[in-house]
Design a protein around this motif. Sequence first.
Motif, PDB file in Angstrom:
ATOM      1  N   HIS A 148       1.289  -0.730  -0.295  1.00 55.12           N
ATOM      2  CA  HIS A 148      -0.189   0.082  -0.379  1.00 55.12           C
ATOM      3  C   HIS A 148       0.744   1.082  -0.531  1.00 55.12           C
ATOM      4  CE1 HIS A 148      -3.407  -2.482   0.728  1.00 55.12           C
ATOM      5  NE2 HIS A 148      -3.602  -3.780   1.589  1.00 55.12           N
ATOM      6  N   ASP A 149       2.274   1.494   0.556  1.00 54.18           N
ATOM      7  CA  ASP A 149       3.134   2.463   0.668  1.00 54.18           C
ATOM      8  C   ASP A 149       4.048   2.733  -0.908  1.00 54.18           C
ATOM      9  OD1 ASP A 149       2.750   2.754   3.112  1.00 54.18           O
ATOM     10  OD2 ASP A 149       3.933   1.546   4.289  1.00 54.18           O
ATOM     11  N   VAL A 150       4.157   1.675  -1.576  1.00 54.28           N
ATOM     12  CA  VAL A 150       5.146   1.317  -2.425  1.00 54.28           C
ATOM     13  C   VAL A 150       5.109   0.335  -3.422  1.00 54.28           C
ATOM     14  CG1 VAL A 150       7.272   1.060  -1.413  1.00 54.28           C
ATOM     15  CG2 VAL A 150       7.068   2.526  -3.229  1.00 54.28           C
ATOM     16  N   THR A 151       5.661  -0.029  -4.687  1.00 53.01           N
ATOM     17  CA  THR A 151       5.566  -0.740  -5.505  1.00 53.01           C
ATOM     18  C   THR A 151       7.107  -0.171  -5.988  1.00 53.01           C
ATOM     19  OG1 THR A 151       3.315  -1.196  -6.291  1.00 53.01           O
ATOM     20  CG2 THR A 151       4.727  -2.370  -7.779  1.00 53.01           C
ATOM     21  N   PHE A 152       7.532  -1.199  -6.311  1.00 51.66           N
ATOM     22  CA  PHE A 152       9.211  -1.366  -6.552  1.00 51.66           C
ATOM     23  C   PHE A 152       9.340  -1.673  -7.666  1.00 51.66           C
ATOM     24  CE2 PHE A 152      10.473  -1.636  -2.567  1.00 51.66           C
ATOM     25  CZ  PHE A 152      10.815  -0.254  -1.439  1.00 51.66           C
ATOM     26  N   LEU A 153       9.791  -1.077  -8.997  1.00 52.33           N
ATOM     27  CA  LEU A 153       9.451  -1.668 -10.641  1.00 52.33           C
ATOM     28  C   LEU A 153      10.927  -1.791 -10.590  1.00 52.33           C
ATOM     29  CD1 LEU A 153       7.279   0.829 -12.419  1.00 52.33           C
ATOM     30  CD2 LEU A 153       6.867  -1.525 -11.253  1.00 52.33           C
ATOM     31  N   LEU A 154      11.528  -2.760  -9.989  1.00 53.96           N
ATOM     32  CA  LEU A 154      12.993  -2.903 -10.215  1.00 53.96           C
ATOM     33  C   LEU A 154      13.011  -5.320 -10.504  1.00 53.96           C
ATOM     34  CD1 LEU A 154      14.372  -1.154  -6.633  1.00 53.96           C
ATOM     35  CD2 LEU A 154      14.862  -0.757  -9.700  1.00 53.96           C
ATOM     36  N   LYS A 155      14.009  -5.297 -10.869  1.00 55.83           N
ATOM     37  CA  LYS A 155      14.013  -6.751 -11.213  1.00 55.83           C
ATOM     38  C   LYS A 155      15.214  -7.122  -9.843  1.00 55.83           C
ATOM     39  CE  LYS A 155      15.629 -10.365 -14.359  1.00 55.83           C
ATOM     40  NZ  LYS A 155      16.770 -10.697 -15.301  1.00 55.83           N
ATOM     41  N   ASP A 156      15.041  -8.594  -9.309  1.00 60.52           N
ATOM     42  CA  ASP A 156      14.994  -8.862  -7.957  1.00 60.52           C
ATOM     43  C   ASP A 156      16.204  -9.984  -8.290  1.00 60.52           C
ATOM     44  OD1 ASP A 156      16.075  -9.895  -5.586  1.00 60.52           O
ATOM     45  OD2 ASP A 156      13.806 -11.023  -5.205  1.00 60.52           O
TER      46      ASP A 156
ATOM     47  N   ASN B  35      -4.726  14.616  -8.974  1.00 55.38           N
ATOM     48  CA  ASN B  35      -4.607  13.423  -9.195  1.00 55.38           C
ATOM     49  C   ASN B  35      -3.383  13.608  -9.694  1.00 55.38           C
ATOM     50  OD1 ASN B  35      -5.523  10.961 -10.611  1.00 55.38           O
ATOM     51  ND2 ASN B  35      -5.516  11.919 -12.442  1.00 55.38           N
ATOM     52  N   PHE B  36      -2.225  12.724  -9.387  1.00 51.42           N
ATOM     53  CA  PHE B  36      -1.216  12.048 -10.487  1.00 51.42           C
ATOM     54  C   PHE B  36      -0.502  11.494  -9.455  1.00 51.42           C
ATOM     55  CE2 PHE B  36      -0.493  14.812  -6.377  1.00 51.42           C
ATOM     56  CZ  PHE B  36       0.548  14.715  -6.057  1.00 51.42           C
TER      57      PHE B  36
ATOM     58  N   ILE C 117       5.594  11.084   1.849  1.00 48.40           N
ATOM     59  CA  ILE C 117       4.441  12.251   1.216  1.00 48.40           C
ATOM     60  C   ILE C 117       3.073  11.503   0.756  1.00 48.40           C
ATOM     61  CG2 ILE C 117       4.518  13.321  -1.223  1.00 48.40           C
ATOM     62  CD1 ILE C 117       7.082  13.703  -1.039  1.00 48.40           C
ATOM     63  N   LYS C 118       3.113  10.319   0.516  1.00 45.53           N
ATOM     64  CA  LYS C 118       2.552   9.229  -0.118  1.00 45.53           C
ATOM     65  C   LYS C 118       0.977   9.572   1.159  1.00 45.53           C
ATOM     66  CE  LYS C 118       0.172   5.017  -0.997  1.00 45.53           C
ATOM     67  NZ  LYS C 118      -0.651   5.026  -2.032  1.00 45.53           N
ATOM     68  N   ARG C 119       2.332   8.287   2.226  1.00 44.05           N
ATOM     69  CA  ARG C 119       1.216   8.817   3.853  1.00 44.05           C
ATOM     70  C   ARG C 119       0.182  10.534   4.188  1.00 44.05           C
ATOM     71  NH1 ARG C 119       2.892   4.722   8.732  1.00 44.05           N
ATOM     72  NH2 ARG C 119       3.129   2.592   6.859  1.00 44.05           N
TER      73      ARG C 119
ATOM     74  N   TYR D 218      -5.232  14.928   2.823  1.00 38.31           N
ATOM     75  CA  TYR D 218      -5.693  15.329   2.094  1.00 38.31           C
ATOM     76  C   TYR D 218      -6.559  14.174   2.034  1.00 38.31           C
ATOM     77  CZ  TYR D 218      -3.495  19.786   2.198  1.00 38.31           C
ATOM     78  OH  TYR D 218      -3.679  20.711   2.236  1.00 38.31           O
ATOM     79  N   ASN D 219      -6.630  12.939   2.605  1.00 41.79           N
ATOM     80  CA  ASN D 219      -7.633  11.533   2.256  1.00 41.79           C
ATOM     81  C   ASN D 219      -7.279  11.262   0.787  1.00 41.79           C
ATOM     82  OD1 ASN D 219      -9.116   9.046   2.864  1.00 41.79           O
ATOM     83  ND2 ASN D 219     -10.957  10.443   3.233  1.00 41.79           N
ATOM     84  N   LEU D 220      -6.272  11.580   0.605  1.00 43.06           N
ATOM     85  CA  LEU D 220      -5.477  11.234  -1.049  1.00 43.06           C
ATOM     86  C   LEU D 220      -5.189   9.948  -1.139  1.00 43.06           C
ATOM     87  CD1 LEU D 220      -4.296  14.824  -2.908  1.00 43.06           C
ATOM     88  CD2 LEU D 220      -7.215  13.244  -3.337  1.00 43.06           C
ATOM     89  N   ASN D 221      -5.278   9.010  -1.992  1.00 44.95           N
ATOM     90  CA  ASN D 221      -4.316   7.401  -2.084  1.00 44.95           C
ATOM     91  C   ASN D 221      -3.824   7.756  -3.571  1.00 44.95           C
ATOM     92  OD1 ASN D 221      -3.176   4.735  -1.387  1.00 44.95           O
ATOM     93  ND2 ASN D 221      -5.558   4.200  -2.418  1.00 44.95           N
ATOM     94  N   LEU D 222      -3.139   8.754  -3.502  1.00 44.95           N
ATOM     95  CA  LEU D 222      -2.006   8.019  -4.710  1.00 44.95           C
ATOM     96  C   LEU D 222      -1.387   7.611  -5.226  1.00 44.95           C
ATOM     97  CD1 LEU D 222      -0.423  12.491  -5.065  1.00 44.95           C
ATOM     98  CD2 LEU D 222      -2.734  11.489  -5.929  1.00 44.95           C
TER      99      LEU D 222
END
Length: 370
Positions: A17-25, A95-96, A112-114, A120-124
């Motif tokens: 919910h905090d982050v998605t890593f776009l990395l090859k393991d 919306n970004f 920053i997301k948190r 603002y109750n935004l879930n970016l």
Amino acid sequence: MNLKTSDPSIMGSYSPHDVTFLLKDLSRIMEEDKLETREKAIQSGRHYSEMLPIEYKPSEQYLNLFYQSLNEYKKRVAHAVGVVAEQLLQVRGNNFTLVSLARAGTPIGILIKRYLAYKYNLNLPHYSISIIRGRGIDQNAIQYIMSQHPNQPIQFIDGWTGKGAISKELSKACQELQQYKELIDDRLAVLADPGHCAPIYGTRDDFLIPSACLNSTVSGLVSRTVLNDEYIEKTDFHGAKFYKELKEEDVSNHYIDAVTAEFENVVKEVEEDTKELETSYQNPTWAGLREVEEIQKYYSITDINHIKPGVGETTRVLLRRVPWKILVKNKENPDLKHILYLASERQVPIEEYTEMSYSCCGLIKTVKGN
């Protein structure tokens, strides 16, 4: 571009919910190099992104120093996070997509997301991707993000600035991504901008961001990023290792939670300071780079990349490079406790150098041919 990329690997110790890593393991296929071996290879022409340093294992005393620093600076970090978040709403609307530059940007992007969720109750959406000096940004990762969020602009995030190498790399990368020019630009957001080279910042003071004190154990157990043809195919994301074996030493989520808990204590101050920033804002002047050039002349340093200014960059020199000496503006500065400890531990000389706005500066030792 338009290459078919794989789905993201399950990476890191953060909540999805905090982050998605776009990395090859690369955990099972790549070994680290000793600091001295890696340094000689870099100075002999091999690109730093093709290798990984051995992770620094902090002593109990140094870990205590991290916890002390976190306790002292968590409110200041929360404040800087809030100031950046408020600016992003002004610049981007609501919306970004948040895109952190791995790895120092990742905890900052999560914070920053948190903050935006708290206030603002935004879930970016939030992704962490690789950008490498001299090699550019991971275009496969950008393509993936655009496929998932085709109409949302991207906001790039990092932890701090040094002399601005990544800011320049980001500008170059955005020029190469013209097909997305309506949604991508190089307005980098950072917590601390002592180099005066980021247009969106929480402060331009060179203060201690506690996540700079450690390596993977405060960054979701993820290594620095790798771009090596031996491991990375054309359609792959840039790579990194996921240090699951360091789970017991991981403080990544503790750090995030400690700073998040301070949001309620800084929200009013953030609102006031954001309004004040609207009238006192200064465009990037790149003053830090000019100071680095003066240091280069003064110490007769051939390669400007051997000069790493600022608290965050100096810490990196001490954790994963071979230091020559550390310059400090004021030895009594409390932001430098961990710098002085690491320098003492590694027997690196400290020298006062007052002609800089940075709190400190790490100088890398020349080892090529030794």
